[in-house]
Design an enzyme around this catalytic site. Structure first.
Site, PDB file in Angstrom:
ATOM      1  N   LYS A   1      19.160  11.076   6.974  1.00 28.58           N
ATOM      2  CA  LYS A   1      18.751  10.033   6.037  1.00 28.58           C
ATOM      3  C   LYS A   1      17.273  10.192   5.683  1.00 28.58           C
ATOM      4  O   LYS A   1      16.512  10.756   6.466  1.00 28.58           O
ATOM      5  CB  LYS A   1      18.911   8.653   6.705  1.00 28.58           C
ATOM      6  CG  LYS A   1      20.336   8.159   6.850  1.00 28.58           C
ATOM      7  CD  LYS A   1      20.356   6.790   7.541  1.00 28.58           C
ATOM      8  CE  LYS A   1      21.770   6.284   7.750  1.00 28.58           C
ATOM      9  NZ  LYS A   1      22.508   6.012   6.504  1.00 28.58           N
TER      10      LYS A   1
ATOM     11  N   ASP B   1      22.976  -0.433  13.504  1.00 25.74           N
ATOM     12  CA  ASP B   1      24.284   0.081  13.099  1.00 25.74           C
ATOM     13  C   ASP B   1      25.363  -0.196  14.159  1.00 25.74           C
ATOM     14  O   ASP B   1      26.505   0.217  14.003  1.00 25.74           O
ATOM     15  CB  ASP B   1      24.167   1.595  12.820  1.00 25.74           C
ATOM     16  CG  ASP B   1      25.109   2.058  11.720  1.00 25.74           C
ATOM     17  OD1 ASP B   1      25.660   1.214  10.994  1.00 25.74           O
ATOM     18  OD2 ASP B   1      25.315   3.287  11.607  1.00 25.74           O
TER      19      ASP B   1
ATOM     20  N   ASP C   1      26.635  11.733   7.628  1.00 27.21           N
ATOM     21  CA  ASP C   1      26.157  10.355   7.596  1.00 27.21           C
ATOM     22  C   ASP C   1      27.302   9.354   7.366  1.00 27.21           C
ATOM     23  O   ASP C   1      27.120   8.153   7.515  1.00 27.21           O
ATOM     24  CB  ASP C   1      25.077  10.207   6.511  1.00 27.21           C
ATOM     25  CG  ASP C   1      24.254   8.939   6.676  1.00 27.21           C
ATOM     26  OD1 ASP C   1      24.366   8.298   7.747  1.00 27.21           O
ATOM     27  OD2 ASP C   1      23.502   8.610   5.739  1.00 27.21           O
TER      28      ASP C   1
ATOM     29  N   ARG D   1      33.235   5.781   9.930  1.00 29.94           N
ATOM     30  CA  ARG D   1      34.691   5.882   9.769  1.00 29.94           C
ATOM     31  C   ARG D   1      35.291   6.871  10.752  1.00 29.94           C
ATOM     32  O   ARG D   1      36.449   6.745  11.132  1.00 29.94           O
ATOM     33  CB  ARG D   1      35.025   6.228   8.309  1.00 29.94           C
ATOM     34  CG  ARG D   1      34.461   7.535   7.840  1.00 29.94           C
ATOM     35  CD  ARG D   1      34.365   7.618   6.318  1.00 29.94           C
ATOM     36  NE  ARG D   1      33.172   6.932   5.808  1.00 29.94           N
ATOM     37  CZ  ARG D   1      32.860   6.801   4.525  1.00 29.94           C
ATOM     38  NH1 ARG D   1      33.654   7.308   3.587  1.00 29.94           N
ATOM     39  NH2 ARG D   1      31.767   6.173   4.163  1.00 29.94           N
TER      40      ARG D   1
HETATM   41  N1  BES Z   1      25.385   2.933   8.695  1.00 27.14           N
HETATM   42  C1  BES Z   1      25.480   3.423   7.375  1.00 27.14           C
HETATM   43  C2  BES Z   1      25.710   2.320   6.344  1.00 27.14           C
HETATM   44  C3  BES Z   1      24.595   1.328   6.151  1.00 27.14           C
HETATM   45  C4  BES Z   1      23.710   1.496   5.113  1.00 27.14           C
HETATM   46  C5  BES Z   1      24.475   0.229   6.954  1.00 27.14           C
HETATM   47  C6  BES Z   1      22.705   0.567   4.917  1.00 27.14           C
HETATM   48  C7  BES Z   1      23.471  -0.690   6.771  1.00 27.14           C
HETATM   49  C8  BES Z   1      22.585  -0.531   5.749  1.00 27.14           C
HETATM   50  C9  BES Z   1      26.626   4.412   7.266  1.00 27.14           C
HETATM   51  O1  BES Z   1      26.875   5.148   8.401  1.00 27.14           O
HETATM   52  C10 BES Z   1      26.280   5.374   6.185  1.00 27.14           C
HETATM   53  O2  BES Z   1      25.323   6.064   6.332  1.00 27.14           O
HETATM   54  N2  BES Z   1      27.077   5.394   5.125  1.00 27.14           N
HETATM   55  C11 BES Z   1      26.832   6.266   4.029  1.00 27.14           C
HETATM   56  C12 BES Z   1      28.149   6.861   3.594  1.00 27.14           C
HETATM   57  C13 BES Z   1      28.019   7.939   2.577  1.00 27.14           C
HETATM   58  C14 BES Z   1      27.331   9.164   3.183  1.00 27.14           C
HETATM   59  C15 BES Z   1      29.375   8.296   2.078  1.00 27.14           C
HETATM   60  C16 BES Z   1      26.213   5.442   2.913  1.00 27.14           C
HETATM   61  O3  BES Z   1      26.611   4.291   2.726  1.00 27.14           O
HETATM   62  O4  BES Z   1      25.295   5.935   2.287  1.00 27.14           O
HETATM   63 ZN    ZN Z   2      26.287   4.326  10.175  1.00 30.35          ZN
HETATM   64 MN    MN Z   3      25.674   6.891   8.477  1.00 29.85          MN
END
Ligand code: BES
Ligand code: ZN
Ligand code: MN
Length: 503
Positions: free
Chosen positions: A279, A290, A349, A353
């Site tokens: 990230k 998280d 990331d 899931r």
């Molecule tokens: N933990 C994150 C989602 C998240 C984002 C939680 C902001 C709280 C605040 C999750 O694991 C993630 O990174 N999701 C990605 C998925 C994408 C790579 C398909 C996302 O939402 O960007």
């Molecule tokens: Zn996450």
């Molecule tokens: Mn993630």
């Protein structure tokens, strides 16, 4: 903070600040008229001077100069009576305690548990008033070694009036609120902990300690157990981390032995760096939260046991970090999950899931009556709904409707997003059974579409990426930081389920 319930005469109670609610009105209600007379018409003068009208969230504070026992009074506006909702009262209660505290009160006495409105159950109103008061005063100060300058409220007395025929029900509502808030605070504390403390082992320990005090059966699976079970999703995410992953199992058997349990599953990602698909560094520190879904599940089980619900409830929390490392999973890797289904990792990331796939597969072993998972799963859900509602998806209309209703009552609102078959097309993979991202459109839903493939029971999914953490400004009963969202929602849902069962 001490929380007490008493019955008595508000004008004779020793307290730093007496809190009273006032609806927006032209005329003062009788009890307040009496108080107004004793206080040389301070209240009616304030109203005439238009500095206070009883509008929602308005407040009026005055010292009582020895005319009554309470050192000061705080009137909190409740808005128009016909517009009062359970959550408005909860918010007003939260603001009232904040105002009392600003005025340096340390012991306060609130009459807001006595607020009535036609069409709203008195016990729910009383519970909400107590919840708002308690939760508004949450602070996470464990790592502050310099003295906090702000005075803290040390004691809240919720006072029922002597002649109230419903005092018993109200006392019970306050007790319910206290137990539920304990669990919310427990969850908020775990979420607020930084990632170097709140590791998977820490979560497992907190869960185990809580369980042993609560008559809950707990079991923690380690890496070896996960391998034996074939939890390739969880192990695949954990591969890049020095911290041992844990799979937390909590079982509360309060119902009939032969009743199928309800299973709650919470994402316990103790720090999400993104892994190899790392990230951006901006706000990455927030990814210590998280594990908010996992904290909500552990917290909910505590309250379920404290309230002795006559239900069978199981909590499952897959816990790990997501880190980049020479050993970490890479984009393109294929992982085999507990159910045998395989997932191509397009983006490391999208790890939530992957660990939930195994947890949902494991949940099937209980032959559950239903499964609800809760997870900070997608940034897309935050974009869709912001901070004021969690995303709701699932396969069972009745289950989802009960969650929406519980969300309305608790203020932890959930809002349905569709889960049409077409979304599943977006996660088709060329090399595995599915892939872990679905392109730009409908990101919250394609994540749920993947989860759905691991469910073989009535199922609902709650995406709390937007609602788990408040980073901008305090809400009336949620100070900036960890919300503990899900605990109150689950408890309302479960208590409703218990009531339905009893009928
Ligand atoms: N933990 C994150 C989602 C998240 C984002 C939680 C902001 C709280 C605040 C999750 O694991 C993630 O990174 N999701 C990605 C998925 C994408 C790579 C398909 C996302 O939402 O960007
Ligand atoms: Zn996450
Ligand atoms: Mn993630």
């Amino acid at each position: 903070m001490k929380i007490l319930f008493k019955k008595g005469d508000p004008l004779k109670i020793k307290t730093d600040c007496l809190i009273l609610g006032l609806f927006e009105t032209e005329k003062l209600p009788r009890e307040i008229q009496a108080l107004d007379r004793i206080l040389n018409r301070t209240i009616s003068k304030a109203i005439q001077g238009k500095s206070f009208k009883g509008g929602l969230k308005e407040s009026f504070f005055t010292f009582t100069l020895g005319k009554i026992e309470p050192l000061s009074i705080l009137l909190i506006g409740l808005g128009k009576k016909e517009e009062l909702t359970i959550d408005r009262l909860r918010q007003a209660a939260g603001i009232s305690c904040g105002e009392a505290r600003k005025n340096k009160a340390s012991k306060i006495c609130s009459l807001l548990i006595n607020i009535e409105r036609k069409g709203l159950a008195r016990d729910l109103l009383a519970q909400a008033a107590a919840e708002g008061s308690i939760l508004s005063q949450y602070r996470f100060l464990q790592h502050k070694t310099e003295n906090e300058k702000n005075k803290k409220i040390e004691e809240i007395v919720f006072l029922a009036l002597h002649d109230d025929k419903n005092a018993k029900a109200i006392a019970n509502a306050v007790d319910v609120a206290k137990k539920i808030c304990d669990a919310v605070v427990f969850a908020r504390d775990m979420i607020s902990q930084p990632g170097n403390i709140a590791t998977p082992a820490f979560l497992a320990n907190e869960a185990r300690k809580m369980a042993s005090k609560s008559g809950i059966k707990s079991k923690i699976l380690d890496r070896k157990n996960m391998k034996d079970l074939g939890m390739g999703g969880l192990l695949g995410v954990a591969k890049g981390s020095e911290e041992e992953p844990k799979f937390i199992i909590l079982e509360y058997w309060g119902g009939n032995k032969k009743d199928a349990p309800l299973v709650l599953v919470g994402k316990g990602l103790t720090f999400d760096s993104g892994g190899i698909s790392i990230k951006p560094s901006q706000n990455m520190e927030e990814m210590k939260t998280d594990m908010s879904g996992g904290a909500a599940v552990i917290g909910a089980l505590k309250a379920v046991s404290d309230l002795k619900l006559k239900l069978n409830v199981v909590g499952l929390v897959p816990a790990t970090e997501n880190m980049p490392d020479g050993k970490a999973s890479k984009p393109g890797d294929v992982l085999a999950t507990i159910s045998g289904k395989t997932i191509e990792v397009i983006n490391t990331d999208a790890e939530g899931r992957l660990i939930l796939a195994d947890a949902l597969g494991y949940a099937g072993r209980y032959k559950p009556s239903a499964v609800i998972d809760i997870a900070t799963l997608t940034g897309a859900c935050f974009i869709a709904l912001g901070r004021h509602a969690s995303g709701l998806m699932g396969t069972d209309k009745e289950l989802m409707d009960s969650l929406v209703a519980a969300g309305e009552l608790t203020g932890e609102r959930v809002w349905p997003l569709p889960l049409f078959d077409e979304y599943t097309e977006q996660i088709k993979s060329d090399v595995a059974d599915m892939k872990n991202t679905g392109g730009r459109g409908g990101g919250a839903i394609t994540a749920a579409a993947l989860l759905k493939k691991f469910t073989s029971y009535k199922w609902a999914h709650i995406d709390i990426a937007g609602t788990a953490w408040i980073d901008d400004k305090d809400k009336p009963y949620i100070p900036k930081g960890a919300v503990g969202v899900g605990v109150r929602l689950f408890l309302q849902f479960l208590r409703d389920a218990e009531t339905r069962k009893g009928k």
